[in-house]
Design a protein around this motif. Structure first.
Motif, PDB file in Angstrom:
ATOM      1  N   HIS A 199      50.291  73.796  76.026  1.00  0.00           N
ATOM      2  CA  HIS A 199      50.159  73.482  74.603  1.00  0.00           C
ATOM      3  C   HIS A 199      50.957  72.229  74.252  1.00  0.00           C
ATOM      4  N   GLU A 211      49.159  69.176  75.598  1.00  0.00           N
ATOM      5  CA  GLU A 211      47.985  68.860  74.788  1.00  0.00           C
ATOM      6  C   GLU A 211      48.382  68.142  73.502  1.00  0.00           C
ATOM      7  N   ASP A 213      53.022  69.192  65.530  1.00  0.00           N
ATOM      8  CA  ASP A 213      52.588  70.362  66.292  1.00  0.00           C
ATOM      9  C   ASP A 213      53.840  71.108  66.742  1.00  0.00           C
ATOM     10  N   ALA A 267      47.042  80.485  73.507  1.00  0.00           N
ATOM     11  CA  ALA A 267      48.363  79.914  73.276  1.00  0.00           C
ATOM     12  C   ALA A 267      48.597  79.768  71.779  1.00  0.00           C
ATOM     13  N   GLN A 316      51.143  78.569  79.515  1.00  0.00           N
ATOM     14  CA  GLN A 316      50.419  78.266  78.286  1.00  0.00           C
ATOM     15  C   GLN A 316      51.278  77.449  77.333  1.00  0.00           C
ATOM     16  N   ASP A 358      55.626  74.870  68.282  1.00  0.00           N
ATOM     17  CA  ASP A 358      55.362  76.099  69.036  1.00  0.00           C
ATOM     18  C   ASP A 358      56.679  76.796  69.350  1.00  0.00           C
ATOM     19  N   GLY A 416      50.787  78.488  68.298  1.00  0.00           N
ATOM     20  CA  GLY A 416      51.384  77.251  67.830  1.00  0.00           C
ATOM     21  C   GLY A 416      50.782  76.890  66.490  1.00  0.00           C
TER      22      GLY A 416
END
Length: 214
Positions: free
Chosen positions: A159, A162, A117, A25, A155, A119, A27
């Motif tokens: 992500h 997470e 974070d 994945a 995915q 993505d 990011g």
């Protein structure tokens, strides 16, 4: 000949599935002061762009805020196509109206550096023509493309979850640290107050004893 084509198609589908499972994945995780922009090229109009971000932590363990950050998405002409305001995390998607380089700009209103974070995933379906191919290849490749998109969406979601988990873990750790520090300060204050009380009582008794002797 048709049987050979089907065997070839099966081998291709298995190979594609293996490659998809091995693909990590994507990011990025970065630290923002005031503003940070990223560019992503989208090659086809009508594609779906999936976007997610999570503010993981601030640069000080004593800081806790739900102010969040701003994210503005602009197309190749500079026109705003989507925005997200004052959020610590968000996940959305939009349809590309004009192919080319899109810009994703974050703005941090907090006085602290924030770790984010981020993505981006572009979903694109390729539809295969039937000429010069076995008549069964087109729907098979279309299903493989749809499977590719479905797996990557899983995915993408994983992500984002997470990143949310990392943020919550850091917040819990900071809260636990603050609770321990508060307990230590309260204990130190209690000990200091007890010492002062003992000292004052001793001085008081010493004065009374001195007065009695006289």
């Amino acid at each position: 000949m048709e049987g050979l084509s089907w065997r070839t198609a099966c081998c291709l589908s298995v190979l594609c599935a293996v490659l998809l499972l091995l693909r990590p994945a994507e990011g990025i995780r970065f630290v923002i002061d005031r503003e940070e922009c990223f560019s992503h090229n989208v090659e086809y109009e009508g594609d779906t762009v999936h976007v997610s971000f999570v503010v993981i932590k601030a640069d000080t363990p004593w800081h806790y805020s739900e102010e969040g950050v701003d994210l503005v998405v602009k197309d190749p002409n500079g026109a705003q196509v989507r925005d997200s305001r004052d959020k610590t995390s968000d996940k959305f998607e939009f349809i590309v109206q004009k192919r080319g380089v899109h810009r994703f700009c974050f703005t941090n209103k907090s006085p602290y550096h924030e770790t984010i974070d981020f993505d981006v995933h572009v979903g694109h379906f390729s539809y295969f023509e039937q000429h010069a191919k076995d008549e069964h290849f087109a729907p098979l490749f279309e299903q493989i493309a749809k499977l590719d998109e479905a797996l990557y969406n899983i995915q993408f979601e994983q992500h984002w979850l997470e990143a949310q988990t990392d943020r919550q873990a850091i917040l819990n750790e900071n809260m636990s640290r603050r609770a321990v520090h508060k307990a230590l300060l309260e204990s130190a204050a209690l000990i200091a107050a007890s010492v002062i009380q003992v000292y004052l009582l001793r001085r008081l008794f010493e004065r009374k004893l001195g007065t009695s002797r006289v």
